[in-house]
Scaffold this active site. Structure first.
Site, short mmCIF file in Angstrom:
data_model
loop_
_atom_site.label_atom_id
_atom_site.label_comp_id
_atom_site.label_asym_id
_atom_site.label_seq_id
_atom_site.Cartn_x
_atom_site.Cartn_y
_atom_site.Cartn_z
CD GLN A 56 57.68 42.09 50.95
OE1 GLN A 56 57.00 41.41 50.19
NE2 GLN A 56 58.59 42.96 50.51
CB CYS A 108 39.94 32.61 50.50
SG CYS A 108 41.42 33.18 49.65
CG ASP A 121 61.59 45.48 47.77
OD1 ASP A 121 61.14 45.07 46.70
OD2 ASP A 121 61.07 45.23 48.88
CB CYS A 150 44.07 31.27 42.70
SG CYS A 150 44.34 31.48 44.47
CB CYS A 157 37.96 33.45 42.61
SG CYS A 157 38.82 34.63 43.67
CB CYS A 179 39.87 27.20 45.80
SG CYS A 179 38.71 28.50 46.27
CB CYS A 216 57.02 42.15 43.19
SG CYS A 216 56.73 43.88 42.76
#
Ligand SMILES: C[S@@+](CC[C@H](N)C(=O)[O-])C[C@H]1O[C@@H](n2cnc3c(N)ncnc32)[C@H](O)[C@@H]1O
Length: 431
Positions: A268, A160, A363, A82, A79, A73, A389
């Site tokens: 999600q 993106c 969760d 990521c 950015c 990218c 997560c």
């Protein structure tokens, strides 16, 4: 100013920064170097304090890693979306899995319990939160995109690679309409969800929209066929969200069941990861009576009900619970899903409330479920399925369960947030 140093990178940290020992100077501890990879020799300039060490700016890669690859990218260097596009795919997947093995090893579990990582495709994100910012200076333009790394500057996204192409296609259109309506000095968070029947946009700002912005947003929603645009004053609860334009209630199919999505509710982030996670949860769950704690709008409760289970579904978000109850009723599972609103931190479900429950799914958000795990550990449910997560808080909660007599059987890491330092996991415990 601190002197430049040349160091060797020993590991890749959870935020995707190369980690090295600080070789000298008065400051001890580690150096965190964005853009550097394990095994590389790099010249850096140490700077601000961070945790147990210092951040350091990468000045030169003296010896590059064989795993270094060209980031795909164009925005990668700036950015904040990521953090790890400069690592070859196999090494990247190994690092993601290691985030989980390292976390569980720290509390004494066997890393062999961690299955191979399940990767998901990029360009799959159906939801993202963008930043719109207009500096105070007269005649300044509005910036719209993602925040840069560790700062509040905004990168104007031209491409993106993680966003669903339809979501990316909306970005320049949103930028155009926001250019005229974000007031000088204002910052808006603009969350966009690609629902099955159009886009759902939620703007969070420190001020009311005012008539001009409301009108412009309503016209934009009309012209672009958006399902909904809503507004939330920063610092207010979800109950205060006001619609600016409502053409139809956004709907997403979760495991084949249409769910009406309330504004700002948890979802999600990619459809592919949602399917992978729910398949793992359904496959791991045993028996016909299941509890689904932190259930949201029913990502797991709905497929569990479709598979024949009676599900006691609990979440702190009353809008999510109402959406789940409606979806279950419409799909014909009304008698199988008992959905209840409850704050599981202040008032965790007590062990005695799980009588006759055979599987407990939980969760929680990133903070984990410390108090709830203590109660689950005292139950006699045959199975516990943890979705997380955050490998660190998961490891803590997993330890609580095993201290209560559960055995950790396996953990499957899932790469939902491609190229970021985030990893999801599904873990199975049995009595
Ligand atoms: C990671 S999400 C999972 C949602 C759902 N399982 C899914 O996959 O869509 C965490 C959920 O925890 C809920 N939550 C956050 N804090 C909570 C609390 N204190 N008590 C109960 N639920 C809470 C949120 O509303 C959210 O739905």
């Amino acid at each position: 100013m601190t002197d430049e140093v040349t160091v060797e990178i020993e590991a890749l940290g959870p935020r995707g920064d190369g980690i090295a020992k600080n070789p000298g100077g008065r400051e001890r501890g580690r150096l965190y170097i964005a853009g550097a990879l394990p095994g590389e020799q790099v010249r850096v300039r140490p700077g601000n304090k961070r945790g147990d060490g210092l951040e350091a700016k990468l000045l030169e890669i003296v010896t590059p890693s064989n795993d270094r690859t060209a980031p795909p990218c164009r925005h990668f260097a700036t950015c904040g979306g990521c953090s790890v596009q400069h690592l070859a795919l196999d090494a990247y997947h190994a690092w993601k899995r290691e985030l989980v093995t390292n976390a569980i090893q720290r509390v004494g579990f066997d890393p062999e319990l961690v299955a191979p990582l399940i990767a998901t495709k990029n360009a799959g994100r159906r939801r993202a939160t963008f930043a719109a910012f207009r500096p105070r200076a007269r005649d300044s333009k509005t910036f719209f995109g993602f925040h840069t790394r560790a700062s509040r500057h905004v990168v104007e996204l031209e491409e993106c690679l993680i966003l669903h192409p339809e979501l990316m296609a909306l970005v320049p259109k949103l930028r155009e309409v926001l250019a005229d309506i974000v007031p000088p000095g204002a910052r808006w968070d603009v969350s966009v969800t690609l629902a099955d029947n159009g886009f759902d946009v939620l703007i969070v700002a420190a001020h009311e929209p005012g008539p001009d912005a409301s009108m412009a947003l309503a016209m934009f929603a009309d012209a672009q066929g958006l399902a909904r645009v809503a507004w939330q004053l920063e610092g207010t609860g979800r109950d205060e969200i006001e619609p600016v334009a409502l053409h139809r209630t956004p709907v997403l199919e979760l495991s084949g069941v249409p769910v009406e999505i309330p504004p700002g509710v948890f979802l999600q982030a990619s459809a592919e990861a949602e399917k992978v996670l729910s398949a793992l949860v359904v496959e791991a769950s045993q028996g016909s009576r299941v509890a689904d704690l932190y259930c949201g709008v029913g990502t797991f409760a709905l497929p569990l009900a479709a598979a024949g289970a009676k599900v006691m579904a609990v979440d702190g978000d009353s809008a999510a619970i109402a959406a789940l109850a409606r979806a279950a009723g419409t799909a014909g599972f009304g008698g199988q899903v008992m959905a209840a609103q409850r704050d599981l931190v202040r008032q965790p479900m007590a062990a005695a409330e799980f009588r006759r429950i055979e599987t407990i799914v939980f969760d929680p958000p990133r903070a984990g479920a410390a108090a709830q795990a203590e109660e689950i550990a005292q139950t006699d449910a045959a199975r516990v399925v943890a979705v997380s997560c955050n490998p660190m808080t998961f490891a803590r909660d997993a330890l609580t369960l095993t201290e209560g007599g559960y055995t950790l059987e396996r953990i499957t890491p899932v790469d939902q947030f491609v190229w970021s330092g985030h990893v999801e996991l599904v873990a199975v415990f049995s009595r």
